[in-house]
Design a protein around this motif. Structure first.
Motif, PDB file in Angstrom:
ATOM      1  N   TRP A   1      -2.969  10.709  -3.343  1.00  0.00           N
ATOM      2  CA  TRP A   1      -2.765   9.660  -4.341  1.00  0.00           C
ATOM      3  C   TRP A   1      -2.531   8.344  -3.618  1.00  0.00           C
ATOM      4  CZ3 TRP A   1       1.495   6.559  -6.168  1.00  0.00           C
ATOM      5  CH2 TRP A   1       1.223   5.898  -7.384  1.00  0.00           C
ATOM      6  N   SER A   2      -3.261   7.304  -4.036  1.00  0.00           N
ATOM      7  CA  SER A   2      -3.177   5.997  -3.389  1.00  0.00           C
ATOM      8  C   SER A   2      -2.836   4.923  -4.407  1.00  0.00           C
ATOM      9  CB  SER A   2      -4.514   5.640  -2.716  1.00  0.00           C
ATOM     10  OG  SER A   2      -4.853   6.584  -1.729  1.00  0.00           O
ATOM     11  N   LEU A   3      -2.034   3.961  -3.975  1.00  0.00           N
ATOM     12  CA  LEU A   3      -1.659   2.811  -4.797  1.00  0.00           C
ATOM     13  C   LEU A   3      -1.742   1.566  -3.942  1.00  0.00           C
ATOM     14  CD1 LEU A   3      -0.346   1.436  -7.312  1.00  0.00           C
ATOM     15  CD2 LEU A   3       1.876   2.012  -6.305  1.00  0.00           C
ATOM     16  N   PHE A   4      -2.547   0.580  -4.397  1.00  0.00           N
ATOM     17  CA  PHE A   4      -2.678  -0.701  -3.703  1.00  0.00           C
ATOM     18  C   PHE A   4      -2.281  -1.816  -4.654  1.00  0.00           C
ATOM     19  CE2 PHE A   4      -4.512   1.917  -0.842  1.00  0.00           C
ATOM     20  CZ  PHE A   4      -5.883   1.949  -0.671  1.00  0.00           C
ATOM     21  N   GLY A   5      -1.755  -2.891  -4.104  1.00  0.00           N
ATOM     22  CA  GLY A   5      -1.514  -4.076  -4.912  1.00  0.00           C
ATOM     23  C   GLY A   5      -2.833  -4.730  -5.300  1.00  0.00           C
ATOM     24  N   GLY A   6      -2.778  -5.714  -6.189  1.00  0.00           N
ATOM     25  CA  GLY A   6      -3.992  -6.390  -6.630  1.00  0.00           C
ATOM     26  C   GLY A   6      -4.697  -7.119  -5.504  1.00  0.00           C
TER      27      GLY A   6
ATOM     28  N   PRO B   1      -5.882  -6.239 -11.189  1.00  0.00           N
ATOM     29  CA  PRO B   1      -4.788  -5.298 -11.463  1.00  0.00           C
ATOM     30  C   PRO B   1      -4.589  -4.334 -10.291  1.00  0.00           C
ATOM     31  CG  PRO B   1      -6.271  -5.466 -13.346  1.00  0.00           C
ATOM     32  CD  PRO B   1      -6.934  -6.202 -12.221  1.00  0.00           C
ATOM     33  N   ALA B   2      -3.411  -3.746 -10.205  1.00  0.00           N
ATOM     34  CA  ALA B   2      -3.118  -2.782  -9.143  1.00  0.00           C
ATOM     35  C   ALA B   2      -4.135  -1.639  -9.173  1.00  0.00           C
ATOM     36  CB  ALA B   2      -1.704  -2.246  -9.297  1.00  0.00           C
ATOM     37  N   TYR B   3      -4.446  -1.137  -7.995  1.00  0.00           N
ATOM     38  CA  TYR B   3      -5.440  -0.067  -7.836  1.00  0.00           C
ATOM     39  C   TYR B   3      -4.714   1.236  -7.545  1.00  0.00           C
ATOM     40  CZ  TYR B   3      -9.080   2.634  -5.361  1.00  0.00           C
ATOM     41  OH  TYR B   3      -9.949   3.609  -4.943  1.00  0.00           O
ATOM     42  N   HIS B   4      -5.053   2.306  -8.250  1.00  0.00           N
ATOM     43  CA  HIS B   4      -4.515   3.626  -7.900  1.00  0.00           C
ATOM     44  C   HIS B   4      -5.472   4.711  -8.374  1.00  0.00           C
ATOM     45  CE1 HIS B   4      -2.982   4.105 -12.089  1.00  0.00           C
ATOM     46  NE2 HIS B   4      -2.624   2.833 -11.979  1.00  0.00           N
ATOM     47  N   ASN B   5      -5.499   5.813  -7.641  1.00  0.00           N
ATOM     48  CA  ASN B   5      -6.326   6.957  -8.033  1.00  0.00           C
ATOM     49  C   ASN B   5      -5.815   8.231  -7.381  1.00  0.00           C
ATOM     50  OD1 ASN B   5      -7.303   7.054  -5.403  1.00  0.00           O
ATOM     51  ND2 ASN B   5      -9.254   6.101  -5.894  1.00  0.00           N
TER      52      ASN B   5
ATOM     53  N   LEU C   1       0.855  -1.178   0.000  1.00  0.00           N
ATOM     54  CA  LEU C   1       0.000   0.000   0.000  1.00  0.00           C
ATOM     55  C   LEU C   1       0.892   1.229   0.000  1.00  0.00           C
ATOM     56  CD1 LEU C   1      -2.391  -0.940   2.971  1.00  0.00           C
ATOM     57  CD2 LEU C   1      -2.809  -1.388   0.568  1.00  0.00           C
ATOM     58  N   LEU C   2       0.502   2.252  -0.718  1.00  0.00           N
ATOM     59  CA  LEU C   2       1.231   3.520  -0.735  1.00  0.00           C
ATOM     60  C   LEU C   2       0.230   4.661  -0.751  1.00  0.00           C
ATOM     61  CD1 LEU C   2       4.380   4.422  -2.779  1.00  0.00           C
ATOM     62  CD2 LEU C   2       2.446   5.991  -2.739  1.00  0.00           C
ATOM     63  N   ASN C   3       0.424   5.618   0.142  1.00  0.00           N
ATOM     64  CA  ASN C   3      -0.438   6.793   0.209  1.00  0.00           C
ATOM     65  C   ASN C   3       0.410   8.055   0.297  1.00  0.00           C
ATOM     66  OD1 ASN C   3      -3.420   6.037   0.423  1.00  0.00           O
ATOM     67  ND2 ASN C   3      -2.503   4.671   1.944  1.00  0.00           N
ATOM     68  N   ILE C   4       0.086   9.027  -0.546  1.00  0.00           N
ATOM     69  CA  ILE C   4       0.726  10.335  -0.500  1.00  0.00           C
ATOM     70  C   ILE C   4      -0.376  11.375  -0.321  1.00  0.00           C
ATOM     71  CG2 ILE C   4       2.135  12.026  -1.735  1.00  0.00           C
ATOM     72  CD1 ILE C   4       3.351   9.709  -3.302  1.00  0.00           C
ATOM     73  N   VAL C   5      -0.304  12.115   0.758  1.00  0.00           N
ATOM     74  CA  VAL C   5      -1.287  13.151   1.061  1.00  0.00           C
ATOM     75  C   VAL C   5      -0.538  14.450   1.320  1.00  0.00           C
ATOM     76  CG1 VAL C   5      -3.126  13.892   2.623  1.00  0.00           C
ATOM     77  CG2 VAL C   5      -2.869  11.464   2.068  1.00  0.00           C
ATOM     78  N   GLY C   6      -1.000  15.535   0.722  1.00  0.00           N
ATOM     79  CA  GLY C   6      -0.326  16.807   0.942  1.00  0.00           C
ATOM     80  C   GLY C   6      -1.225  17.977   0.632  1.00  0.00           C
ATOM     81  N   GLY C   7      -0.827  19.134   1.126  1.00  0.00           N
ATOM     82  CA  GLY C   7      -1.625  20.321   0.881  1.00  0.00           C
ATOM     83  C   GLY C   7      -0.810  21.592   1.018  1.00  0.00           C
ATOM     84  N   TYR C   8      -1.338  22.660   0.425  1.00  0.00           N
ATOM     85  CA  TYR C   8      -0.728  23.987   0.487  1.00  0.00           C
ATOM     86  C   TYR C   8      -1.783  24.965   0.965  1.00  0.00           C
ATOM     87  CZ  TYR C   8       1.373  28.388  -1.069  1.00  0.00           C
ATOM     88  OH  TYR C   8       1.875  29.673  -1.127  1.00  0.00           O
ATOM     89  N   ARG C   9      -1.495  25.662   2.071  1.00  0.00           N
ATOM     90  CA  ARG C   9      -2.446  26.592   2.678  1.00  0.00           C
ATOM     91  C   ARG C   9      -1.699  27.867   3.074  1.00  0.00           C
ATOM     92  NH1 ARG C   9      -6.155  25.254   8.035  1.00  0.00           N
ATOM     93  NH2 ARG C   9      -7.344  27.210   8.058  1.00  0.00           N
ATOM     94  N   PRO C  10      -1.616  28.822   2.164  1.00  0.00           N
ATOM     95  CA  PRO C  10      -0.827  30.031   2.440  1.00  0.00           C
ATOM     96  C   PRO C  10      -1.461  30.963   3.462  1.00  0.00           C
ATOM     97  CG  PRO C  10      -1.947  30.230   0.343  1.00  0.00           C
ATOM     98  CD  PRO C  10      -2.194  28.835   0.823  1.00  0.00           C
ATOM     99  N   ASN C  11      -2.785  30.879   3.617  1.00  0.00           N
ATOM    100  CA  ASN C  11      -3.476  31.720   4.592  1.00  0.00           C
ATOM    101  C   ASN C  11      -4.756  31.009   5.002  1.00  0.00           C
ATOM    102  OD1 ASN C  11      -5.488  32.352   2.495  1.00  0.00           O
ATOM    103  ND2 ASN C  11      -3.875  33.647   1.615  1.00  0.00           N
TER     104      ASN C  11
END
Length: 252
Positions: free
Chosen positions: A177-182, A212-216, A158-168
């Motif tokens: 973005w998420s990636l899972f094995g089959g 198949p691998a899952y990602h979105n 499993l792989l998860n990348i979460v991020g954000g930009y909040r200048p004010n």
């Protein structure tokens, strides 16, 4: 009339020189079987499912707002509900993963899960925040024939990348973005299914196939209107932004 003892320990050791710390963790945990099986089972009294777990973790602050952690773990399950071995035509599913109605159930199921996890967490500082997480694992069980099988959730990575930009405090943009094995699944016997007019599976090859691998990708833009007496938050969110056609399962 049954007493369950659940000892646990947690020991943290600081590494000299400010190189972080190591944490040793272990314990025994119990969980009741699904109520459906407690109600259906009349001949055999089901036990609570037992889990023995050990893990070793390393943690280190990379800076004031970012922490790195790495863990290795091993879990062993015992006394899980399982279909009685005499019923060889039954679905060999691990019943803690899937609620299938059977009345001949005994508490002899066994399963294991082992793996490693890496997590980098960044708190909101300098307008950025996020985390990066990777998990590599293997989760299996022993069916009523004594064969080791994949559990339904054995994606293996499993792989998860979460991020954000909040200048004010007015607007913010974030992504995930998420990636899972089959996902394990059982192949369908199309010839027999056509003959009997219902889904027939190759149960001797239970959970041996994989989708198949899952990602979105999820993208979200958020705008805040702040007033003395009220706040208004409006947002636009894109789900599965690049229109990936992920497969959940196969049916006949």
């Amino acid at each position: 009339d049954r007493f369950l003892y659940s000892p646990r320990f947690n020991v943290g050791l600081k590494i000299p020189g400010g190189f972080g710390k190591i944490i040793f963790n272990g314990g025994r945990y119990f969980q009741s079987p699904p109520e459906k099986y407690l109600g259906l089972t009349t001949k055999n009294i089901l036990k609570s499912v037992r889990l023995d777990q050990l893990s070793i973790s390393f943690e280190k602050l990379l800076n004031e707002s970012t922490k790195l952690s790495f863990s290795v773990y091993n879990k062993k399950y015992d006394d899980a509900p399982i279909v009685q071995s005499a019923d060889s035509t039954a679905d060999p599913a691990f019943l803690m993963d899937r609620n299938i109605t059977f009345d001949q159930i005994i508490s002899e199921g066994k399963a294991t899960s082992k793996g490693a996890e890496i997590l980098i967490e960044k708190k909101r500082a300098e307008n950025f925040y996020g985390h990066f997480g990777v998990s590599i694992f293997n989760s299996t069980f022993i069916d009523y024939l004594g064969v080791e099988r994949n559990r339904d959730n054995n994606y293996q990575y499993l792989l998860n990348i979460v991020g954000g930009y909040r200048p004010n405090n007015k607007w913010e943009i974030s992504v995930r973005w998420s990636l899972f094995g089959g996902k394990p699944y059982t192949e369908i016997d199309e010839v027999s299914s056509l003959l009997y007019k219902e889904s027939i599976y190759f149960l001797e090859k239970y959970n041996e196939k994989r989708t198949p691998a899952y990602h979105n990708l999820f993208i979200r833009y958020e705008y805040r209107k702040v007033n003395k007496k009220w706040n208004l938050i409006s947002y636009i969110e894109l789900w599965n932004a690049y229109n990936r056609k992920n497969i959940e399962t196969y049916t006949w």
